[in-house]
Design a protein around this motif. Structure first.
Motif, PDB file in Angstrom:
ATOM      1  N   ILE A 164      -3.947 -15.555  -2.465  1.00  0.00           N
ATOM      2  CA  ILE A 164      -2.753 -15.595  -1.628  1.00  0.00           C
ATOM      3  C   ILE A 164      -2.705 -14.410  -0.667  1.00  0.00           C
ATOM      4  O   ILE A 164      -2.123 -14.493   0.426  1.00  0.00           O
ATOM      5  CB  ILE A 164      -1.476 -15.637  -2.512  1.00  0.00           C
ATOM      6  CG1 ILE A 164      -0.267 -16.099  -1.708  1.00  0.00           C
ATOM      7  CG2 ILE A 164      -1.222 -14.318  -3.202  1.00  0.00           C
ATOM      8  CD1 ILE A 164      -0.241 -17.567  -1.423  1.00  0.00           C
ATOM      9  N   LEU A 165      -3.339 -13.284  -1.054  1.00  0.00           N
ATOM     10  CA  LEU A 165      -3.360 -12.091  -0.209  1.00  0.00           C
ATOM     11  C   LEU A 165      -4.606 -12.003   0.662  1.00  0.00           C
ATOM     12  O   LEU A 165      -4.678 -11.165   1.558  1.00  0.00           O
ATOM     13  CB  LEU A 165      -3.270 -10.829  -1.074  1.00  0.00           C
ATOM     14  CG  LEU A 165      -2.027 -10.682  -1.941  1.00  0.00           C
ATOM     15  CD1 LEU A 165      -2.106  -9.395  -2.757  1.00  0.00           C
ATOM     16  CD2 LEU A 165      -0.761 -10.697  -1.106  1.00  0.00           C
ATOM     17  N   VAL A 166      -5.578 -12.862   0.386  1.00  0.00           N
ATOM     18  CA  VAL A 166      -6.837 -12.834   1.135  1.00  0.00           C
ATOM     19  C   VAL A 166      -6.837 -13.859   2.260  1.00  0.00           C
ATOM     20  O   VAL A 166      -7.418 -13.633   3.328  1.00  0.00           O
ATOM     21  CB  VAL A 166      -8.039 -13.087   0.184  1.00  0.00           C
ATOM     22  CG1 VAL A 166      -9.338 -13.236   0.963  1.00  0.00           C
ATOM     23  CG2 VAL A 166      -8.156 -11.949  -0.824  1.00  0.00           C
ATOM     24  N   LYS A 167      -6.162 -14.991   2.036  1.00  0.00           N
ATOM     25  CA  LYS A 167      -6.345 -16.122   2.949  1.00  0.00           C
ATOM     26  C   LYS A 167      -5.880 -15.850   4.384  1.00  0.00           C
ATOM     27  O   LYS A 167      -6.403 -16.453   5.320  1.00  0.00           O
ATOM     28  CB  LYS A 167      -5.677 -17.384   2.403  1.00  0.00           C
ATOM     29  CG  LYS A 167      -4.183 -17.370   2.330  1.00  0.00           C
ATOM     30  CD  LYS A 167      -3.696 -18.729   1.822  1.00  0.00           C
ATOM     31  CE  LYS A 167      -2.201 -18.847   1.829  1.00  0.00           C
ATOM     32  NZ  LYS A 167      -1.750 -20.198   1.399  1.00  0.00           N
ATOM     33  N   LEU A 176       2.983   4.353 -10.277  1.00  0.00           N
ATOM     34  CA  LEU A 176       1.660   4.427  -9.670  1.00  0.00           C
ATOM     35  C   LEU A 176       1.156   3.067  -9.212  1.00  0.00           C
ATOM     36  O   LEU A 176       0.386   2.959  -8.258  1.00  0.00           O
ATOM     37  CB  LEU A 176       0.661   5.028 -10.663  1.00  0.00           C
ATOM     38  CG  LEU A 176       0.934   6.461 -11.130  1.00  0.00           C
ATOM     39  CD1 LEU A 176      -0.050   6.859 -12.206  1.00  0.00           C
ATOM     40  CD2 LEU A 176       0.841   7.431  -9.955  1.00  0.00           C
ATOM     41  N   ILE A 177       1.604   2.021  -9.881  1.00  0.00           N
ATOM     42  CA  ILE A 177       1.114   0.679  -9.554  1.00  0.00           C
ATOM     43  C   ILE A 177       1.899   0.041  -8.402  1.00  0.00           C
ATOM     44  O   ILE A 177       1.555  -1.035  -7.915  1.00  0.00           O
ATOM     45  CB  ILE A 177       1.169  -0.225 -10.811  1.00  0.00           C
ATOM     46  CG1 ILE A 177       0.016  -1.234 -10.783  1.00  0.00           C
ATOM     47  CG2 ILE A 177       2.514  -0.942 -10.948  1.00  0.00           C
ATOM     48  CD1 ILE A 177      -0.257  -1.890 -12.108  1.00  0.00           C
ATOM     49  N   LEU A 178       2.933   0.728  -7.941  1.00  0.00           N
ATOM     50  CA  LEU A 178       3.813   0.176  -6.910  1.00  0.00           C
ATOM     51  C   LEU A 178       3.076  -0.255  -5.636  1.00  0.00           C
ATOM     52  O   LEU A 178       3.372  -1.330  -5.094  1.00  0.00           O
ATOM     53  CB  LEU A 178       4.918   1.183  -6.568  1.00  0.00           C
ATOM     54  CG  LEU A 178       6.070   0.667  -5.698  1.00  0.00           C
ATOM     55  CD1 LEU A 178       6.776  -0.511  -6.357  1.00  0.00           C
ATOM     56  CD2 LEU A 178       7.065   1.790  -5.419  1.00  0.00           C
ATOM     57  N   PRO A 179       2.111   0.524  -5.113  1.00  0.00           N
ATOM     58  CA  PRO A 179       1.409   0.065  -3.894  1.00  0.00           C
ATOM     59  C   PRO A 179       0.704  -1.271  -4.072  1.00  0.00           C
ATOM     60  O   PRO A 179       0.657  -2.080  -3.140  1.00  0.00           O
ATOM     61  CB  PRO A 179       0.398   1.186  -3.622  1.00  0.00           C
ATOM     62  CG  PRO A 179       0.977   2.396  -4.288  1.00  0.00           C
ATOM     63  CD  PRO A 179       1.669   1.881  -5.505  1.00  0.00           C
ATOM     64  N   ARG A 223       1.662  -3.616  -6.287  1.00  0.00           N
ATOM     65  CA  ARG A 223       2.735  -4.600  -6.471  1.00  0.00           C
ATOM     66  C   ARG A 223       3.330  -5.007  -5.129  1.00  0.00           C
ATOM     67  O   ARG A 223       3.659  -6.177  -4.906  1.00  0.00           O
ATOM     68  CB  ARG A 223       3.813  -3.989  -7.364  1.00  0.00           C
ATOM     69  CG  ARG A 223       5.013  -4.879  -7.650  1.00  0.00           C
ATOM     70  CD  ARG A 223       6.074  -4.063  -8.385  1.00  0.00           C
ATOM     71  NE  ARG A 223       7.250  -4.828  -8.707  1.00  0.00           N
ATOM     72  CZ  ARG A 223       8.234  -5.090  -7.849  1.00  0.00           C
ATOM     73  NH1 ARG A 223       8.138  -4.656  -6.596  1.00  0.00           N
ATOM     74  NH2 ARG A 223       9.293  -5.791  -8.218  1.00  0.00           N
ATOM     75  N   LYS A 224       3.462  -4.051  -4.213  1.00  0.00           N
ATOM     76  CA  LYS A 224       4.095  -4.327  -2.922  1.00  0.00           C
ATOM     77  C   LYS A 224       3.332  -5.363  -2.106  1.00  0.00           C
ATOM     78  O   LYS A 224       3.904  -6.039  -1.256  1.00  0.00           O
ATOM     79  CB  LYS A 224       4.235  -3.030  -2.117  1.00  0.00           C
ATOM     80  CG  LYS A 224       5.420  -2.171  -2.550  1.00  0.00           C
ATOM     81  CD  LYS A 224       5.598  -0.973  -1.635  1.00  0.00           C
ATOM     82  CE  LYS A 224       6.876  -0.208  -1.982  1.00  0.00           C
ATOM     83  NZ  LYS A 224       7.059   0.977  -1.100  1.00  0.00           N
ATOM     84  N   GLU A 276       5.001  -8.695  -2.575  1.00  0.00           N
ATOM     85  CA  GLU A 276       6.410  -8.894  -2.237  1.00  0.00           C
ATOM     86  C   GLU A 276       6.539  -9.863  -1.070  1.00  0.00           C
ATOM     87  O   GLU A 276       5.907  -9.706  -0.034  1.00  0.00           O
ATOM     88  CB  GLU A 276       7.068  -7.557  -1.899  1.00  0.00           C
ATOM     89  CG  GLU A 276       7.218  -6.652  -3.121  1.00  0.00           C
ATOM     90  CD  GLU A 276       7.851  -5.307  -2.781  1.00  0.00           C
ATOM     91  OE1 GLU A 276       8.130  -5.064  -1.592  1.00  0.00           O
ATOM     92  OE2 GLU A 276       8.058  -4.494  -3.715  1.00  0.00           O
ATOM     93  N   GLY A 277       7.343 -10.901  -1.257  1.00  0.00           N
ATOM     94  CA  GLY A 277       7.526 -11.918  -0.238  1.00  0.00           C
ATOM     95  C   GLY A 277       6.412 -12.940  -0.193  1.00  0.00           C
ATOM     96  O   GLY A 277       6.451 -13.868   0.628  1.00  0.00           O
ATOM     97  N   VAL A 278       5.404 -12.776  -1.050  1.00  0.00           N
ATOM     98  CA  VAL A 278       4.264 -13.696  -1.075  1.00  0.00           C
ATOM     99  C   VAL A 278       4.274 -14.535  -2.351  1.00  0.00           C
ATOM    100  O   VAL A 278       4.107 -15.751  -2.314  1.00  0.00           O
ATOM    101  CB  VAL A 278       2.935 -12.927  -0.966  1.00  0.00           C
ATOM    102  CG1 VAL A 278       1.748 -13.879  -1.007  1.00  0.00           C
ATOM    103  CG2 VAL A 278       2.898 -12.092   0.307  1.00  0.00           C
ATOM    104  N   LEU A 279       4.464 -13.869  -3.485  1.00  0.00           N
ATOM    105  CA  LEU A 279       4.579 -14.543  -4.778  1.00  0.00           C
ATOM    106  C   LEU A 279       5.788 -13.999  -5.532  1.00  0.00           C
ATOM    107  O   LEU A 279       6.161 -12.831  -5.344  1.00  0.00           O
ATOM    108  CB  LEU A 279       3.325 -14.284  -5.630  1.00  0.00           C
ATOM    109  CG  LEU A 279       2.063 -15.101  -5.343  1.00  0.00           C
ATOM    110  CD1 LEU A 279       0.956 -14.662  -6.296  1.00  0.00           C
ATOM    111  CD2 LEU A 279       2.310 -16.588  -5.494  1.00  0.00           C
ATOM    112  N   PRO A 280       6.395 -14.805  -6.399  1.00  0.00           N
ATOM    113  CA  PRO A 280       7.453 -14.274  -7.258  1.00  0.00           C
ATOM    114  C   PRO A 280       6.915 -13.168  -8.149  1.00  0.00           C
ATOM    115  O   PRO A 280       5.778 -13.244  -8.620  1.00  0.00           O
ATOM    116  CB  PRO A 280       7.872 -15.494  -8.095  1.00  0.00           C
ATOM    117  CG  PRO A 280       7.391 -16.681  -7.346  1.00  0.00           C
ATOM    118  CD  PRO A 280       6.164 -16.245  -6.609  1.00  0.00           C
ATOM    119  N   ILE A 281       7.716 -12.120  -8.345  1.00  0.00           N
ATOM    120  CA  ILE A 281       7.331 -11.006  -9.204  1.00  0.00           C
ATOM    121  C   ILE A 281       8.313 -10.907 -10.368  1.00  0.00           C
ATOM    122  O   ILE A 281       9.532 -10.799 -10.157  1.00  0.00           O
ATOM    123  CB  ILE A 281       7.311  -9.675  -8.435  1.00  0.00           C
ATOM    124  CG1 ILE A 281       6.317  -9.751  -7.269  1.00  0.00           C
ATOM    125  CG2 ILE A 281       6.941  -8.524  -9.365  1.00  0.00           C
ATOM    126  CD1 ILE A 281       6.318  -8.534  -6.376  1.00  0.00           C
TER     127      ILE A 281
END
Length: 276
Positions: free
Chosen positions: A56-59, A126-129, A131-132, A135-140
């Protein structure tokens, strides 16, 4: 300097170029290498992506670069062509449960990737970057329970902590006790778990078989520990100047940093014949 490890002449016979995204083809602001589209346009070789990111983040980058070849996602856990999954290796449910219990024991920051959502457990500092990106791409689902995560099919789990030794100890236990899961360092202090049958290198081998391309006709670009398996799979590998020394030592060549358009600069100088 990167100039100490570059080809003596143009590289010939390249049929495929494979590039990692973050820290490689993407600059620090997460925009594409400024010149990559012009440099690869109209060439005889093919070009594709191998990323630790989810499909979803690559396409969007696949679309922007007009790539019609299969591409690698989730550190090799999946191969996609367009929106269709060609090959997938998920993590068995019992080992997901074991990993997440160990995450709590080690008090690590963690998120787990499913196709339809992202689960985070506990603190997200630390994992926030990472996770971001979703945001707005898949439900978290934040503060997810182990039971919640285990109700879904998980393809990748990422863990991080400021104490590298602690995360390495965690990784060693995963690799010792999990029959079907491999844990490796990805970037910084972040470690990623995928099915043992999955790695960027193994996925690349599958891709080459699908495309009937020899490993000697391929060059790969990467910058991090999860790219080393690709370096070991093909004849030519290029590491970014911004990478750790340990990763650079594994590569055939070194190019300029991602923020200096290192990928397109290398292709222009050493692969493209008579590039304008």
């Amino acid at each position: 300097m990167y100039t100490d490890k570059v080809p003596d002449t143009k590289l010939k016979g390249i049929k495929l170029i494979v590039a990692d995204l973050d820290g490689t083809l993407l600059k620090s602001d997460k925009s594409l290498d400024d010149n990559i589209k012009d440099v690869i346009s109209g060439q005889d070789y093919k070009f594709t992506i191998a990323s630790g990111r989810s499909m979803i983040l690559v396409k969007k980058f696949i679309s922007e670069l007009n790539i019609d070849l299969p591409y690698i996602t989730n550190n090799g856990a999946e191969i996609y062509q367009s929106d269709a999954c060609v090959k997938q290796y998920s993590i068995p449910d019992d080992e997901v449960r074991f990993i997440l219990n160990l995450v709590q024991e080690f008090d690590l920051e963690c998120h787990a990737n499913a196709e339809n959502c992202i689960y985070s457990m506990g603190k997200i500092d630390l994992i926030l970057p990472f996770r971001k990106r979703f945001e707005g791409v898949l439900p978290i689902v934040d503060n997810a329970s182990i039971h919640e995560v285990c109700t879904n099919t998980i393809n990748k789990i990422m863990c991080i902590d400021k104490d590298l030794n602690k995360v390495q100890e965690f990784a060693n236990k995963i690799n010792l006790y999990c029959e079907h899961v491999h844990c490796e360092r990805a970037e910084g202090n972040a470690f990623v778990m995928v099915n043992r049958q999955a790695s960027k290198g193994k996925a690349l081998k599958n891709l080459l078989e699908l495309q009937h391309i020899s490993s000697e006709e391929v060059i790969v670009f990467g910058d991090n520990y999860n790219d080393v398996s690709m370096f070991e799979t093909v004849k030519y590998s290029v590491c970014m100047e911004n990478a750790d020394k340990d990763v650079k030592d594994k590569a055939t060549f070194i190019c300029k940093s991602n923020d200096m358009n290192g990928v397109s600069d290398f292709i222009q100088k050493y692969i493209n014949p008579g590039w304008r």
